[in-house]
Design a protein around this motif. Sequence first.
Motif, PDB file in Angstrom:
ATOM      1  N   GLY A  35      27.193  10.449  -8.634  1.00  0.00           N
ATOM      2  CA  GLY A  35      28.003  11.028  -9.704  1.00  0.00           C
ATOM      3  C   GLY A  35      27.364  10.851 -11.069  1.00  0.00           C
ATOM      4  N   ASP A  36      26.388   9.969 -11.159  1.00  0.00           N
ATOM      5  CA  ASP A  36      25.694   9.728 -12.423  1.00  0.00           C
ATOM      6  C   ASP A  36      24.205  10.011 -12.298  1.00  0.00           C
ATOM      7  N   SER A  70      29.508  -0.807 -19.426  1.00  0.00           N
ATOM      8  CA  SER A  70      28.369   0.095 -19.478  1.00  0.00           C
ATOM      9  C   SER A  70      27.398  -0.251 -18.345  1.00  0.00           C
ATOM     10  N   ALA A  71      26.649   0.751 -17.940  1.00  0.00           N
ATOM     11  CA  ALA A  71      25.663   0.567 -16.870  1.00  0.00           C
ATOM     12  C   ALA A  71      24.386   1.285 -17.272  1.00  0.00           C
ATOM     13  N   THR A  72      23.256   0.696 -16.935  1.00  0.00           N
ATOM     14  CA  THR A  72      21.948   1.284 -17.194  1.00  0.00           C
ATOM     15  C   THR A  72      21.194   1.314 -15.882  1.00  0.00           C
ATOM     16  N   TRP A  73      20.503   2.452 -15.616  1.00  0.00           N
ATOM     17  CA  TRP A  73      19.786   2.608 -14.361  1.00  0.00           C
ATOM     18  C   TRP A  73      18.318   2.828 -14.614  1.00  0.00           C
ATOM     19  N   SER A  74      17.538   2.421 -13.641  1.00  0.00           N
ATOM     20  CA  SER A  74      16.099   2.618 -13.663  1.00  0.00           C
ATOM     21  C   SER A  74      15.779   4.029 -13.176  1.00  0.00           C
ATOM     22  N   SER A  89      25.432   4.890 -18.680  1.00  0.00           N
ATOM     23  CA  SER A  89      26.791   5.417 -18.719  1.00  0.00           C
ATOM     24  C   SER A  89      27.690   4.315 -19.238  1.00  0.00           C
ATOM     25  N   SER A  90      28.719   4.696 -19.984  1.00  0.00           N
ATOM     26  CA  SER A  90      29.659   3.680 -20.448  1.00  0.00           C
ATOM     27  C   SER A  90      31.066   4.257 -20.471  1.00  0.00           C
ATOM     28  N   GLU A  91      32.003   3.380 -20.228  1.00  0.00           N
ATOM     29  CA  GLU A  91      33.409   3.739 -20.239  1.00  0.00           C
ATOM     30  C   GLU A  91      34.168   2.524 -20.742  1.00  0.00           C
TER      31      GLU A  91
END
Length: 113
Positions: free
Chosen positions: A69-70, A82-86, A76-78
């Motif tokens: 979904g991302d 927040s989340a950070t991906w490689s 992404s943050s809500e």
Amino acid sequence: MTIDDLTKVKVLLSIKDSNQDDLLNLLLEDNEARLLSYINQDGNTSVKFPTELAWLLREITVRRFNRIGDEGKKSSSESDVSATWSDDDVQDFAVYLNKYRQRKGGRGTARFI
């Protein structure tokens, strides 16, 4: 007693039903192919995925599942979360994969001209 990778991934994700088994099996299959491609980039002839790297296969599968979904996003943050991906999950584990490749004969590329 051995537990298969699908069951272990489901435990890691706290999934208790079989509704997402097809998706998880696809992710496991795709990630195994990606890891084998990395391991065999020097022309090694490994035919089977090495069982000693199964933990890595599960780890990358969980990462990819959590990112559904991302796709394409770097973060992404809500609210306060927040989340950070490689960009490349396999590259994040290159240190382990390179050690395995060196033990199995993958030491680089030789070119004869």
